[in-house]
Design a protein around this motif. Structure first.
Motif, short mmCIF file in Angstrom:
data_model
loop_
_atom_site.label_atom_id
_atom_site.label_comp_id
_atom_site.label_asym_id
_atom_site.label_seq_id
_atom_site.Cartn_x
_atom_site.Cartn_y
_atom_site.Cartn_z
N HIS A 114 0.64 -1.26 -0.26
CA HIS A 114 0.03 -0.11 -0.01
C HIS A 114 0.82 1.25 -0.07
O HIS A 114 0.58 2.53 -0.20
N VAL A 115 1.89 1.18 0.77
CA VAL A 115 3.07 2.71 0.69
C VAL A 115 3.38 2.91 -0.96
O VAL A 115 3.30 3.65 -1.22
N LYS A 116 4.17 1.86 -1.94
CA LYS A 116 4.48 1.79 -2.77
C LYS A 116 2.58 2.26 -3.93
O LYS A 116 3.41 3.42 -4.83
N ALA A 117 2.12 1.93 -2.84
CA ALA A 117 0.82 2.74 -4.60
C ALA A 117 0.15 4.24 -3.82
O ALA A 117 -0.49 4.28 -4.46
N GLY A 118 1.43 4.42 -2.98
CA GLY A 118 0.58 5.68 -2.64
C GLY A 118 -0.36 5.38 -1.28
O GLY A 118 -1.32 7.07 -1.05
N ARG A 119 -1.38 4.53 -0.99
CA ARG A 119 -2.39 4.26 -0.72
C ARG A 119 -1.93 4.72 1.42
O ARG A 119 -2.98 5.14 2.21
N LEU A 120 -0.77 4.63 1.39
CA LEU A 120 -0.38 4.62 3.17
C LEU A 120 1.25 5.72 3.04
O LEU A 120 1.38 5.06 1.80
N ARG A 121 1.06 5.87 3.70
CA ARG A 121 2.59 6.24 4.04
C ARG A 121 3.60 6.44 4.91
O ARG A 121 2.61 6.01 6.38
N LEU A 122 4.67 5.46 4.61
CA LEU A 122 5.09 5.25 6.20
C LEU A 122 6.10 6.15 6.22
O LEU A 122 7.04 6.93 5.71
N LEU A 123 6.42 6.36 7.50
CA LEU A 123 7.18 7.13 8.76
C LEU A 123 8.09 6.77 9.00
O LEU A 123 9.24 7.72 9.08
N ALA A 124 8.21 5.31 9.81
CA ALA A 124 9.15 4.81 10.15
C ALA A 124 8.97 3.65 10.73
O ALA A 124 7.93 3.12 10.36
N VAL A 125 9.89 2.46 10.60
CA VAL A 125 10.10 1.43 10.91
C VAL A 125 10.37 1.49 13.20
O VAL A 125 10.96 2.27 13.31
N THR A 126 10.01 0.58 13.75
CA THR A 126 10.42 0.47 14.78
C THR A 126 11.10 -0.19 15.62
O THR A 126 10.72 -0.07 16.97
N GLU A 127 12.10 -0.77 15.14
CA GLU A 127 12.96 -1.46 15.19
C GLU A 127 14.11 -1.08 16.03
O GLU A 127 13.79 0.59 15.75
N GLY A 128 14.56 -1.43 17.18
CA GLY A 128 15.29 -0.80 17.72
C GLY A 128 16.92 0.21 16.49
O GLY A 128 17.55 1.11 16.94
N LYS A 129 16.56 -0.69 15.01
CA LYS A 129 18.22 0.29 14.25
C LYS A 129 17.16 0.58 13.14
O LYS A 129 16.40 -0.96 12.74
N ARG A 130 17.77 0.34 12.22
CA ARG A 130 16.77 1.16 10.71
C ARG A 130 17.59 -0.71 10.37
O ARG A 130 17.79 -1.32 10.47
N SER A 131 16.28 -1.06 9.37
CA SER A 131 16.70 -1.53 8.66
C SER A 131 16.79 -2.23 7.36
O SER A 131 16.93 -0.95 7.03
N THR A 132 17.93 -3.16 7.17
CA THR A 132 18.78 -3.31 6.38
C THR A 132 17.77 -3.07 4.64
O THR A 132 18.31 -3.01 3.72
N LEU A 133 16.26 -3.77 5.16
CA LEU A 133 15.88 -3.61 3.62
C LEU A 133 15.17 -2.72 3.34
O LEU A 133 14.87 -2.03 1.81
N LEU A 134 15.18 -1.47 4.44
CA LEU A 134 14.80 0.34 4.26
C LEU A 134 16.07 0.81 5.00
O LEU A 134 15.07 1.47 5.39
N PRO A 135 16.78 1.14 4.76
CA PRO A 135 17.68 1.49 5.06
C PRO A 135 17.73 2.97 5.27
O PRO A 135 18.20 3.97 5.96
#
Length: 224
Positions: A114-135
């Motif tokens: 849904h983020v890729k399609a523009g239907r949702l906005r991605l603000l952050a990830v919730t882990e303690g460090k940034r995701s290697t998949l979404l750096p």
């Protein structure tokens, strides 16, 4: 978490199982309906403080990881939101996409399409460090120190399983998960393969049981 959510459980989620190895981390996301004019966690906090009780966040049900993420966010950010529990993650994400609710903390397996399609906005990830998949995507903790929700999977056996079987399973599961084709397929659905020693998984299991049990009791959360 169940030890804190339910008054009576037929098993002990920590002591009745023997840890074998970590399996994977699922990238967990903070996503928002695009109608909310905020492009960062800080802007969202400011927006929510200006409209207390006006932002509704969806979850798969009371006591779910979505719910606990929202409750922890409210506690640390000192904001007031409305929790809307659904019967499962699919209707929760569907209503967030539709704008019936404005916010959801959920696995990338549910949100990133849904983020890729523009239907949702991605603000952050919730882990303690940034995701290697979404750096390039910040963590919530970069704005709110102390905020962390890591959604992970591990392999366990029954208490009393032999050390030889544990060692064999640990080695074979780790080998298979990191085969290039397996790792690539997991990454395609926003899942990072992982491995650990049984001792490391035991430490993580107890730490999360303590952390989330304490929060559940503090907030008086119980399943509907």
């Amino acid at each position: 978490m169940n030890h804190a959510l339910f008054a009576s459980m037929p098993f002990d989620g920590v002591n009745d199982f023997f840890p074998i190895t970590m399996l994977a981390y699922v990238t967990n996301t903070m996503v928002m309906h695009p109608s909310i004019r905020a492009t960062s966690v800080r802007e969202f906090i400011d927006y929510t403080r200006a409209k207390p009780g006006r932002i509704a966040y969806a979850s798969a049900g009371a006591g779910s990881t979505n719910h606990l993420c929202g409750a922890l966010f409210e506690k640390i950010a000192q904001v007031s939101m409305v929790h809307v529990p659904y019967r499962g993650g699919a209707p929760a994400i569907a209503d967030t996409v539709a704008g019936q609710t404005q916010l959801m903390f959920t696995a990338g397996t549910q949100s990133l399409e849904h983020v890729k399609a523009g239907r949702l906005r991605l603000l952050a990830v919730t882990e303690g460090k940034r995701s290697t998949l979404l750096p390039d995507i910040p963590t919530v903790a970069e704005t709110l120190p102390g905020f962390e929700m890591a959604v992970w999977y591990g392999a366990y056996g029954p208490a009393g399983i032999s050390k030889e079987i544990v060692a064999r399973l640990n080695a074979e599961i780790g080998r298979i998960l990191f085969l290039p084709e397996v790792k690539r397929r997991m990454e395609d659905i926003a899942v990072e393969t992982a491995k650990s020693s049984p001792e490391e998984l035991a430490t993580l299991t107890r730490a999360d049981a303590d952390k989330w049990g304490k929060l559940i009791r503090q907030l008086g959360i119980s399943p509907l």
